[in-house]
Every structure is written in C-alpha cells, then in structure tokens.
Design an enzyme around this catalytic site. Structure first.
Site, PDB file in Angstrom:
ATOM      1  N   CYS A  98       0.750  -1.110  -0.273  1.00 35.20           N
ATOM      2  CA  CYS A  98      -0.014  -0.022  -0.051  1.00 35.20           C
ATOM      3  C   CYS A  98       1.025   1.350   0.047  1.00 35.20           C
ATOM      4  O   CYS A  98       1.527   1.509  -0.985  1.00 35.20           O
ATOM      5  CB  CYS A  98      -0.917  -0.070   1.217  1.00 35.20           C
ATOM      6  SG  CYS A  98      -2.458   0.923   0.815  1.00 35.20           S
ATOM      7  N   HIS A 206      -3.219  -5.985   2.412  1.00 37.07           N
ATOM      8  CA  HIS A 206      -2.630  -6.237   3.928  1.00 37.07           C
ATOM      9  C   HIS A 206      -3.451  -7.357   4.359  1.00 37.07           C
ATOM     10  O   HIS A 206      -3.792  -8.160   3.573  1.00 37.07           O
ATOM     11  CB  HIS A 206      -3.460  -5.096   4.589  1.00 37.07           C
ATOM     12  CG  HIS A 206      -2.861  -3.704   4.264  1.00 37.07           C
ATOM     13  ND1 HIS A 206      -1.987  -3.136   4.576  1.00 37.07           N
ATOM     14  CD2 HIS A 206      -3.960  -2.602   3.797  1.00 37.07           C
ATOM     15  CE1 HIS A 206      -1.881  -1.914   4.216  1.00 37.07           C
ATOM     16  NE2 HIS A 206      -3.021  -1.549   3.689  1.00 37.07           N
TER      17      HIS A 206
HETATM   18  N1  GLN Z   1      -2.107   7.050   2.018  1.00 39.09           N
HETATM   19  C1  GLN Z   1      -2.244   5.942   1.002  1.00 39.09           C
HETATM   20  C2  GLN Z   1      -3.612   5.925   0.534  1.00 39.09           C
HETATM   21  O1  GLN Z   1      -4.501   6.201   1.088  1.00 39.09           O
HETATM   22  C3  GLN Z   1      -1.728   4.583   1.386  1.00 39.09           C
HETATM   23  C4  GLN Z   1      -2.947   3.978   2.542  1.00 39.09           C
HETATM   24  C5  GLN Z   1      -2.233   2.544   2.993  1.00 39.09           C
HETATM   25  O2  GLN Z   1      -0.987   2.387   3.229  1.00 39.09           O
HETATM   26  N2  GLN Z   1      -3.206   1.734   3.556  1.00 39.09           N
HETATM   27  O3  GLN Z   1      -3.557   5.662  -0.839  1.00 39.09           O
END
Ligand code: GLN
Length: 270
Positions: A98, A206
């Site tokens: 992510c 995740h």
């Molecule tokens: N801030 C990034 C987004 O919202 C990554 C989010 C995350 O790592 N879950 O795209």
C-alpha cells in the site's frame, strides 16, 4: 563474539520504518518470513529499522502501509538514505504494501493531492482517486507471467484487505502482479492488482499479506537465497492454520462481493 572465518551472515529480513509505516500490521510480513526461514533450519535475523537510523543492509526488505503524512516522510528519508536502491542493484528483495507500494513507485500524492517523489524502484505512478476510498477484502488471481513457484507452478490466488485512496497505474517497466476478482486493487480501471519488476513486488494487500499467502512468502525467501547463491531447503511446512485462514477469508470475500457497499466508504472531508 566474532563470526568464524567463512561463516555466512544470517539471512537478514528488514522491516522498514515501523514507527512510520506500522499502521496496518504489515510488520507481520517480516515475522512470517523470519519464521518460515527458521522452520526450515536457516540462520535468520529479523531487524526492525526505525526512521531515525540509517537503513541496514539486508536480503529482504518489507515496507508497510501507513497514513499520508508518515508516507511522505518515509519516502523522502528512504531517498536520502539511498540504501534500498543500492540493495536492489545487489539483488535484494523488496515487498512494499500500500503506502510502501506507492513509495516504491515514481510519484504518489499526499493528503492535499500534492505529488511527491517515490524511490522509482517500480515503474508505477499513484494519483488521488475519486472521493471513494477502497476498503475491504481483496482477492486477486496471480498473472500467468508473474513470478512462479520454483517448481514452475503458478501462485494460488492472493487474499488480503485493502484500505487506500490512491489509484496506481503501471508503466512499461513493471508488470501487474495479479488480476482482481473481488475488491479494487490498483483501481485504474484495468482490473490489475499490485506490480512487480525484478525482485521488487508491490501490492495493496494487507493481512499481513504473507500470513494469508504463504506461497508468496516462500517465493520471496527463494529469491533472497538465490541472490546469496543458496537454495530454499526442501522442508515441508504443514501450514494447516495458514490454509484455514485463507479458506475462511476467501469465503468471506465471496460474501462481501454480494454487498459492494461494504467495499467502498466515502473518504472523510477535511
Ligand atoms: N495513504 C495511502 C492511500 O490512501 C496509503 C494507505 C495505506 O497504506 N493503507 O492511498
């Protein structure tokens, strides 16, 4: 105690910046890699690398998800540090999840939609999506030309959960990792999830992803060992609990598919 002459250094798994990128429990990926290596009798070291210290040299680096502000700090600190770029040139393996995926790419946005440089280790670019945030179970089948098991068989479908506002497009220098069955993934309309190039893999999954997809963990371990001129020992791991978790989550994703509302929640207005 000094190491015996000729002794190999332990296989080193580094979790990058748990102080900035620890929001989603992706540090568990490092734990899964270290445990699976140890269960096979390998000498392994799991290192937590905080953002106020130089990044140590390692064989496998895990970069997790995080919030927009810490993601920007992590990217600029990693670029200034330079270790990851050199490590990839030397054959190290990187898994980015992510925010970790986005910052491996060329560019990603912050909360105010200003673009920031990524490490450029994956040819992907992330932009802000619509006002819908992708949240929920994500299932994706691995692309036929994506990395395979050492025996040549395709990796099983990937399961995890996603929570991101960014939309990622893949350039010609990288390839999609998987194709979305349930969920959003990269979100650019081409149905892809994640990207890979060489020994660098990025994903929106995740879970931690390697706890839910142990075949991917073993693939990364195999790559790291090949880089060291070694091989993953042929030790069969039972994986009963991991497979039960996979089955339960895949069944759950089937349920979620019936209710698309559960997958998208509006992004809070700032
Ligand atoms: N801030 C990034 C987004 O919202 C990554 C989010 C995350 O790592 N879950 O795209």
């Amino acid at each position: 105690m000094s190491m015996a002459k000729g002794a190999r250094s332990p296989l080193t798994v580094v979790v990058i910046y748990p102080d900035l990128l620890g929001t989603y429990g992706d540090g568990g990926n490092g734990l899964v890699l270290a445990r699976r290596a140890k269960w096979r009798g390998l000498d392994v070291s799991l290192v937590q690398a905080p953002s106020d210290r130089p990044v140590p040299r390692g064989d496998i680096y895990c970069i997790g998800g995080g919030e927009d502000g810490p993601q920007v700090r992590a990217a600029s600190t990693l670029i200034a540090d330079g270790t990851l770029t050199r490590a990839v040139e030397d054959g190290a393996v990187i898994l980015g999840v992510c925010a970790g995926f986005q910052l491996l790419g060329r560019e990603f946005p912050d909360a105010a939609d200003r673009p920031h440089d990524g490490l450029g280790l994956l040819d992907v670019t992330t932009r802000k999506g619509t006002d819908l945030r992708a949240v929920g179970e994500l299932v994706a089948t691995v692309e036929p030309d994506a990395p395979r098991d050492p025996d040549g068989s395709a990796l099983p479908a990937l399961t995890g959960f996603e929570n991101h506002g960014g939309v990622t497009t893949i350039g010609p220098g990288a390839s999609p990792l998987a194709r979305v069955i349930t969920g959003v993934g990269n979100g650019g309309g081409d149905g892809t999830e994640g990207a890979w190039s060489g020994r660098v893999i990025g994903t929106y999954l995740h879970g931690p992803v390697l706890a839910r997809n142990v075949a991917l963990a073993d693939l990364l371990l195999g790559w790291a060992l090949v880089s060291r001129g070694e091989r993953l020992p042929l030790v069969w791991l039972e994986d009963g609990e991991e497979n039960a978790l996979r089955a339960e989550r895949l069944a759950m994703a089937g349920t979620v598919k019936l209710s698309a509302r559960l997958r998208h929640v509006p992004r809070p207005r700032r």
